[in-house]
Enzyme design. Structure first.
Site, PDB file in Angstrom:
ATOM      1  N   GLY A  13     -17.802  38.665 -15.738  1.00  0.00           N
ATOM      2  CA  GLY A  13     -17.885  37.218 -15.901  1.00  0.00           C
ATOM      3  C   GLY A  13     -19.044  36.598 -15.144  1.00  0.00           C
TER       4      GLY A  13
ATOM      5  N   ASN B 185      -9.502  28.539 -13.599  1.00  0.00           N
ATOM      6  CA  ASN B 185      -8.846  29.700 -12.995  1.00  0.00           C
ATOM      7  C   ASN B 185      -7.953  29.333 -11.821  1.00  0.00           C
ATOM      8  OD1 ASN B 185     -11.625  29.126 -12.162  1.00  0.00           O
ATOM      9  ND2 ASN B 185     -11.285  30.643 -10.577  1.00  0.00           N
TER      10      ASN B 185
ATOM     11  N   GLN C 180     -10.714  33.199 -18.404  1.00  0.00           N
ATOM     12  CA  GLN C 180      -9.250  33.130 -18.264  1.00  0.00           C
ATOM     13  C   GLN C 180      -8.534  32.992 -19.614  1.00  0.00           C
ATOM     14  OE1 GLN C 180      -7.523  33.711 -15.538  1.00  0.00           O
ATOM     15  NE2 GLN C 180      -9.194  33.724 -14.046  1.00  0.00           N
TER      16      GLN C 180
ATOM     17  N   SER D 193     -14.383  38.719 -19.276  1.00  0.00           N
ATOM     18  CA  SER D 193     -14.350  39.758 -18.243  1.00  0.00           C
ATOM     19  C   SER D 193     -13.095  40.608 -18.415  1.00  0.00           C
ATOM     20  CB  SER D 193     -14.343  39.080 -16.872  1.00  0.00           C
ATOM     21  OG  SER D 193     -14.260  40.051 -15.865  1.00  0.00           O
ATOM     22  N   ALA D 194     -13.290  41.948 -18.499  1.00  0.00           N
ATOM     23  CA  ALA D 194     -12.181  42.843 -18.854  1.00  0.00           C
ATOM     24  C   ALA D 194     -11.083  42.934 -17.797  1.00  0.00           C
ATOM     25  CB  ALA D 194     -12.731  44.239 -19.129  1.00  0.00           C
ATOM     26  N   HIS D 195     -11.453  42.821 -16.497  1.00  0.00           N
ATOM     27  CA  HIS D 195     -10.424  43.075 -15.478  1.00  0.00           C
ATOM     28  C   HIS D 195      -9.398  41.951 -15.390  1.00  0.00           C
ATOM     29  CE1 HIS D 195     -11.854  40.571 -11.936  1.00  0.00           C
ATOM     30  NE2 HIS D 195     -12.975  40.608 -12.610  1.00  0.00           N
TER      31      HIS D 195
ATOM     32  N   THR E  19     -28.343  51.601 -18.033  1.00  0.00           N
ATOM     33  CA  THR E  19     -27.452  52.540 -18.726  1.00  0.00           C
ATOM     34  C   THR E  19     -26.062  51.929 -18.849  1.00  0.00           C
ATOM     35  OG1 THR E  19     -28.698  54.389 -17.860  1.00  0.00           O
ATOM     36  CG2 THR E  19     -26.480  54.883 -18.644  1.00  0.00           C
TER      37      THR E  19
ATOM     38  N   CYS F  68     -13.580  34.601  -5.515  1.00  0.00           N
ATOM     39  CA  CYS F  68     -15.018  34.598  -5.201  1.00  0.00           C
ATOM     40  C   CYS F  68     -15.388  33.528  -4.184  1.00  0.00           C
ATOM     41  CB  CYS F  68     -15.842  34.369  -6.463  1.00  0.00           C
ATOM     42  SG  CYS F  68     -15.458  35.535  -7.736  1.00  0.00           S
TER      43      CYS F  68
HETATM   44  N1  PLP Z   1     -15.117  32.794 -14.443  1.00  0.00           N
HETATM   45  C1  PLP Z   1     -13.825  32.611 -14.161  1.00  0.00           C
HETATM   46  C2  PLP Z   1     -13.118  31.436 -14.745  1.00  0.00           C
HETATM   47  C3  PLP Z   1     -13.145  33.518 -13.348  1.00  0.00           C
HETATM   48  O1  PLP Z   1     -11.846  33.326 -13.063  1.00  0.00           O
HETATM   49  C4  PLP Z   1     -13.856  34.626 -12.814  1.00  0.00           C
HETATM   50  C5  PLP Z   1     -13.194  35.576 -11.886  1.00  0.00           C
HETATM   51  O2  PLP Z   1     -12.508  35.174 -10.972  1.00  0.00           O
HETATM   52  C6  PLP Z   1     -15.211  34.785 -13.154  1.00  0.00           C
HETATM   53  C7  PLP Z   1     -15.813  33.851 -13.968  1.00  0.00           C
HETATM   54  C8  PLP Z   1     -16.007  35.956 -12.631  1.00  0.00           C
HETATM   55  O3  PLP Z   1     -15.675  37.116 -13.327  1.00  0.00           O
HETATM   56  P1  PLP Z   1     -16.017  38.572 -12.708  1.00  0.00           P
HETATM   57  O4  PLP Z   1     -15.002  38.809 -11.631  1.00  0.00           O
HETATM   58  O5  PLP Z   1     -15.866  39.489 -13.876  1.00  0.00           O
HETATM   59  O6  PLP Z   1     -17.409  38.522 -12.216  1.00  0.00           O
END
Ligand code: PLP
Length: 384
Positions: free
Chosen positions: A76, A160, A188, A208-210, A246, A334
């Protein structure tokens, strides 16, 4: 107190989710057997190239878009950086409209690139529940458009932290009216709701996959057909020169599997989590008078943001919950736990906010344990 990790109650699924066993099984051969470089032209490389393109096709078809509109990235954060940079540098946007409650990867990229390219940045007015004031948004956009000036709009699909879902179609039709370029951070929502990106209308979207039981370090950017961008990361010809390096083959394969599993199980999982969340809200309301449920009437089913009156909980409530094996958070992972979102909504003075976020692996028993722990905390029964 050392917590047995098996006993942890994990309610921080908006930060990251547990990798699904079936996803891991799909990924493993791409570590152990099919490890060829997808850019190599021998059999081993071709095998992984084919796997990447099959994954792209599968993800694109589930999102109602063409495969070549999907660019694989590291997640993300990278996708958001590329989206903001591309809007300003490649699509000729002369100003940016965003909100103060975006993810840090949009806020900080916006601050940097607008300064770097010397363009203006404006923030939409938010309602008290965090939703966007559409009239204010249109006024801002009208003032930033006209005379051939194009504006970049970056507004997330769902927040989020407080979980409110943005009226994407409403934003998109205003963007279309003024010829704006529309980016939406869908981290999200993609993998949480069945979405047709083509119909939703945005020009560029982030995933974002996780966040949906896929692996970490992999995500993608959807870029509407006909919008050609330059890379953020320069190097070889991977991802049709849009993103060098890669490819993370096992990650890409795992993300596609996670997306397919989500689609197969969405209705059942949404129902299960909705019931869990409803039960949790009932329990909280019965036991904690004066709490506020954030996110307005349209909130993500997977996230419950609750502001508790400050006098009830001590400053180190997160630590206390953690000591009792309960993983939750306040703000975006973050941001190191501080919440720029709650500050923006003016809810840090008298309240402490906890974000509980759920997955298919959570149970009512876990909710009971969390409520019991919160009650004990409010009654100051914990000695730390
Ligand atoms: N955007 C949102 C709304 C998110 O919740 C997050 C992760 O917390 C991200 C972006 C960032 O994604 P990534 O952890 O894959 O860098």
């Amino acid at each position: 107190m050392k917590i047995d990790t098996e006993q942890i109650i994990y309610l921080d699924n908006a930060a990251t989710t547990q990798l699904d066993d079936e996803v891991l099984a799909e990924m493993m051969p791409f570590y152990s057997v099919h490890y060829g470089n997808p850019s190599s032209i021998h059999t081993s490389g071709i095998k992984t190239r084919v796997a990447i393109e099959q994954a792209r096709k599968s993800i694109a078809s589930l999102l109602g878009v063409k495969p070549h509109t999907i660019i694989f990235t590291s997640g993300g954060t990278e996708s958001n950086n590329l989206a903001v940079l591309a809007g300003i540098r490649d699509f000729g946007c002369a100003s940016l409209i965003t909100s103060k409650i975006e993810h840090p990867s949009v806020i900080n990229a916006s601050n940097y690139y607008t300064r770097h390219f010397g363009i203006g940045i404006k923030y939409v007015k938010l309602e008290s529940d965090g939703s966007i004031d559409l009239e204010d948004f249109e006024r801002l956009l009208e003032a930033s458009s006209g005379n051939g000036k194009k504006c970049l709009v970056s507004l997330m699909h769902a927040n989020n932290e407080i979980a409110n879902i943005t009226d994407i179609s409403g934003i998109d039709s205003i963007c279309k009216k003024y010829g704006a370029f529309f980016h939406s951070d869908c981290v999200q929502t993609i993998g949480h709701y069945p979405l047709n990106l083509d119909e939703l209308g945005m020009d560029i979207a982030t995933a974002s996959a996780h966040k949906f039981h896929g692996p970490k370090g992999i995500g993608f950017l959807y870029v509407r057909e006909g919008s050609s961008l330059k890379p953020l990361i320069w190097g070889g010809d991977q991802e049709r020169k849009f993103r060098a390096g890669t490819e993370n083959v096992s990650g890409i394969v795992g993300m596609a599997k996670a997306m397919r599993l989500f689609h197969e199980r969405f209705e059942r999982v949404q129902c299960q989590i909705n019931d869990l969340k409803k039960y949790f809200i009932e329990q909280l309301k019965q036991n904690f008078p004066g709490l506020i449920i954030n996110g307005g009437s349209s909130a993500l089913y997977s996230v419950l943001s609750v502001s508790f009156p400050k006098e009830g909980l001590s400053e180190n409530f997160l630590f206390q919950l953690d000591q009792n094996g309960i993983c939750v958070s306040v703000g975006s992972a973050c941001s190191g736990g501080n919440s720029h979102v709650m500050e923006e909504l003016g809810r840090t003075q008298d309240y402490v906010t906890i974000r509980f976020s759920f997955s298919k692996y959570n149970t009512n028993d876990e909710i009971n344990k969390v409520v019991e722990t919160l009650i004990m905390m409010v009654n100051h029964k914990f000695q730390i």
